[in-house]
Design a protein around this motif. Structure first.
Motif, short mmCIF file in Angstrom:
data_model
loop_
_atom_site.label_atom_id
_atom_site.label_comp_id
_atom_site.label_asym_id
_atom_site.label_seq_id
_atom_site.Cartn_x
_atom_site.Cartn_y
_atom_site.Cartn_z
N ALA A 64 0.44 -1.06 -0.09
CA ALA A 64 -0.39 -0.05 0.56
C ALA A 64 0.95 1.47 0.37
CB ALA A 64 -0.91 -0.18 1.50
N VAL A 65 1.91 1.59 1.09
CA VAL A 65 2.71 2.44 1.19
C VAL A 65 3.26 2.19 -0.28
CG1 VAL A 65 4.26 3.67 2.21
CG2 VAL A 65 2.81 2.89 3.31
N GLU A 66 4.15 1.99 -1.00
CA GLU A 66 4.58 1.15 -2.09
C GLU A 66 4.33 2.06 -3.06
OE1 GLU A 66 7.14 -1.43 -5.46
OE2 GLU A 66 7.27 -1.59 -2.83
N LEU A 67 2.73 1.70 -3.56
CA LEU A 67 1.75 2.31 -4.47
C LEU A 67 1.83 3.78 -3.65
CD1 LEU A 67 -0.85 -0.47 -4.61
CD2 LEU A 67 0.46 0.03 -6.01
N VAL A 68 1.51 3.82 -3.24
CA VAL A 68 1.17 5.97 -2.19
C VAL A 68 2.60 6.68 -3.53
CG1 VAL A 68 0.55 7.47 -1.45
CG2 VAL A 68 -0.55 5.20 -1.09
N VAL A 69 3.74 5.85 -2.77
CA VAL A 69 5.00 6.72 -3.22
C VAL A 69 5.21 6.43 -5.08
CG1 VAL A 69 7.85 6.38 -2.40
CG2 VAL A 69 5.74 6.06 -0.56
N ARG A 70 4.90 5.61 -5.43
CA ARG A 70 4.80 5.19 -7.01
C ARG A 70 3.89 6.41 -7.12
NH1 ARG A 70 8.84 1.25 -8.73
NH2 ARG A 70 9.36 -0.21 -6.75
N ASP A 71 2.80 6.47 -7.27
CA ASP A 71 2.16 7.41 -7.39
C ASP A 71 2.30 8.69 -7.74
OD1 ASP A 71 -0.91 8.00 -8.94
OD2 ASP A 71 -1.43 8.56 -6.64
N TYR A 72 2.92 8.94 -6.52
CA TYR A 72 2.83 10.55 -6.42
C TYR A 72 4.02 10.85 -7.07
CZ TYR A 72 4.88 14.51 -3.16
OH TYR A 72 5.29 15.74 -3.63
N ALA A 89 4.92 8.77 -9.74
CA ALA A 89 4.40 9.30 -11.32
C ALA A 89 3.93 10.95 -11.37
CB ALA A 89 3.53 8.02 -12.04
N ARG A 90 2.93 10.75 -10.75
CA ARG A 90 2.32 12.20 -11.16
C ARG A 90 2.57 13.54 -10.96
NH1 ARG A 90 -2.17 12.87 -6.86
NH2 ARG A 90 -2.89 11.01 -7.87
N GLY A 91 4.29 13.67 -10.14
CA GLY A 91 4.98 14.23 -10.69
C GLY A 91 6.13 14.96 -11.65
N ARG A 139 4.05 13.33 -14.11
CA ARG A 139 3.43 13.67 -15.77
C ARG A 139 2.98 15.32 -15.68
NH1 ARG A 139 0.83 8.81 -13.40
NH2 ARG A 139 -0.72 10.98 -11.91
N THR A 140 3.02 16.27 -14.22
CA THR A 140 2.98 17.34 -14.11
C THR A 140 4.21 18.57 -15.13
OG1 THR A 140 1.57 17.17 -12.69
CG2 THR A 140 3.19 19.30 -12.56
N GLU A 141 5.53 17.31 -14.95
CA GLU A 141 6.58 18.38 -15.39
C GLU A 141 6.92 18.02 -16.84
OE1 GLU A 141 9.73 16.29 -13.72
OE2 GLU A 141 9.71 16.95 -11.44
N ALA A 142 6.14 17.19 -17.16
CA ALA A 142 6.20 16.87 -18.67
C ALA A 142 5.76 18.06 -19.28
CB ALA A 142 5.71 15.83 -18.84
N ARG A 143 3.92 18.39 -18.52
CA ARG A 143 3.13 18.94 -18.65
C ARG A 143 3.33 20.49 -18.88
NH1 ARG A 143 -2.70 16.77 -16.00
NH2 ARG A 143 -0.81 17.94 -14.43
N ALA A 144 4.18 20.82 -18.08
CA ALA A 144 4.92 22.39 -18.16
C ALA A 144 5.44 22.44 -18.90
CB ALA A 144 5.29 22.36 -16.88
N ALA A 145 6.42 21.52 -19.26
CA ALA A 145 7.58 21.34 -20.51
C ALA A 145 6.50 21.82 -21.32
CB ALA A 145 8.13 20.53 -20.67
N ALA A 146 6.17 20.39 -21.84
CA ALA A 146 5.25 21.09 -22.95
C ALA A 146 3.96 22.08 -23.25
CB ALA A 146 4.08 20.02 -23.16
N ARG A 147 4.28 22.76 -22.14
CA ARG A 147 3.70 24.07 -22.21
C ARG A 147 4.66 25.24 -22.39
NH1 ARG A 147 0.01 24.64 -17.50
NH2 ARG A 147 -1.66 22.84 -17.96
N GLU A 148 5.27 24.71 -21.58
CA GLU A 148 6.52 25.62 -22.10
C GLU A 148 7.07 26.04 -24.06
OE1 GLU A 148 10.22 25.17 -19.02
OE2 GLU A 148 8.09 26.36 -17.64
N GLU A 149 7.38 24.77 -24.43
CA GLU A 149 8.43 24.36 -25.03
C GLU A 149 6.52 25.08 -26.66
OE1 GLU A 149 9.08 20.97 -25.88
OE2 GLU A 149 10.62 20.74 -24.67
N ALA A 150 4.87 24.97 -26.53
CA ALA A 150 4.50 25.48 -27.14
C ALA A 150 4.21 26.85 -27.26
CB ALA A 150 3.41 25.12 -27.00
N PRO A 151 3.90 26.69 -28.62
CA PRO A 151 4.07 29.08 -29.29
C PRO A 151 2.72 29.13 -28.69
CG PRO A 151 3.08 27.24 -30.82
CD PRO A 151 4.05 26.23 -29.91
#
Length: 66
Positions: free
Chosen positions: A28-36, A38-40, A42-54
């Protein structure tokens, strides 16, 4: 990989176990940590894509001068 031992409140772990649908506190704890993590990522990827988009700029008509 190195292992770490952490003490947590039992009620907190039981709640995570119920939400995750697992019967092992470790899982249970391992799943929570892995999800946290992964979410981070995904957030970094979205922020980078937004910065690169015209950026869309909207030009409004100008008032006539004079």
């Amino acid at each position: 990989m190195a292992k770490v031992t952490v003490s947590l409140d039992a009620q907190l772990v039981v709640e995570v176990m119920v939400l995750a649908g697992v019967s092992s506190p470790q899982d249970a704890v391992e799943l929570v940590v892995r999800d946290y993590i992964a979410r981070g990522h995904r957030t970094e990827a979205r922020a980078a894509a937004r910065e690169e988009a015209p950026r869309e700029t909207r030009e409004w008509p100008r008032d006539p001068e004079g």
